[in-house]
Design an enzyme around this catalytic site. Sequence first.
Site, PDB file in Angstrom:
ATOM      1  N   ASN A  78       0.803  -1.220   0.000  1.00  0.00           N
ATOM      2  CA  ASN A  78       0.000   0.000   0.000  1.00  0.00           C
ATOM      3  C   ASN A  78       0.842   1.279   0.000  1.00  0.00           C
ATOM      4  O   ASN A  78       0.424   2.313   0.499  1.00  0.00           O
ATOM      5  CB  ASN A  78      -0.963   0.012   1.202  1.00  0.00           C
ATOM      6  N   ARG A  79       2.067   1.149  -0.541  1.00  0.00           N
ATOM      7  CA  ARG A  79       2.969   2.294  -0.663  1.00  0.00           C
ATOM      8  C   ARG A  79       3.383   2.887   0.694  1.00  0.00           C
ATOM      9  O   ARG A  79       3.813   4.028   0.785  1.00  0.00           O
ATOM     10  CB  ARG A  79       2.315   3.399  -1.518  1.00  0.00           C
ATOM     11  N   LEU A  80       3.263   2.084   1.754  1.00  0.00           N
ATOM     12  CA  LEU A  80       3.652   2.552   3.089  1.00  0.00           C
ATOM     13  C   LEU A  80       5.081   2.086   3.369  1.00  0.00           C
ATOM     14  O   LEU A  80       5.358   1.335   4.307  1.00  0.00           O
ATOM     15  CB  LEU A  80       2.665   2.029   4.138  1.00  0.00           C
ATOM     16  N   PRO A 106       6.717   8.101   3.145  1.00  0.00           N
ATOM     17  CA  PRO A 106       6.874   7.532   1.813  1.00  0.00           C
ATOM     18  C   PRO A 106       6.059   8.272   0.749  1.00  0.00           C
ATOM     19  O   PRO A 106       6.226   8.006  -0.430  1.00  0.00           O
ATOM     20  CB  PRO A 106       6.376   6.099   1.976  1.00  0.00           C
TER      21      PRO A 106
END
Length: 220
Positions: free
Chosen positions: A186-188, A220
């Site tokens: 989740n792009r974390l 991020p």
Amino acid sequence: MREQYRTKELHVEDLAPDPVEQFARWFEEAAEHPEIHEPNAMVVSTATPDGRPSSRTVLLKHYDDAGFVFFTNYGSRKGGELAANPYVSLLFPWHPVARQVIVTGRAVRTGRDETVAYFRTRPHGSQLGAWASAQSSVIDSREELLARYEELAARYPADEQVPVPPEWGGFRVVPEAVEFWQGHENRLHDRLRYVRTGDGGGAGEAGGPGAGWRVERLSP
């Protein structure tokens, strides 16, 4: 195209006291990974004094507490840009393990003795190639390059020592910041960046950065 990274979280307390030691840990793991062909391949980004950037892939040849070393023709585009603007970025893209390391700092030329010592370890063909190519200059054809190489091969056969080209040498990138990027779902992603402190710093907190460095967590 998009991929969900599923990796272990990276915490400040997991880090080594300084970025070079942390880099050594990750580099060793990258070197052992079967899908990472050249873990020492890095993208070197330079810029002209007016900010026009350029990038290329170069092989890291040495690293220690003093910095990260690569070798090139000083007359190449990157050599000329570093002579005019010493600020540089190095990117190690270890995609199979969802990791990146980004080093930013200043490039300084290595001493001639260090350059000669490394040049002597290069394969004979690579030594000749350093002479044959006026790196980044315009040439008429590949045949021209190969003819120059063959001329040098005749002059310096395999059993004869090849002199070090006067315009060829190393750069040592003295890091001012080193970011360790670990991909997550989740792009974390985790982004932990060592930043050199101006006064050399103290001993650092337990689990935190060592003398001369502080660690920042970036969004991020």
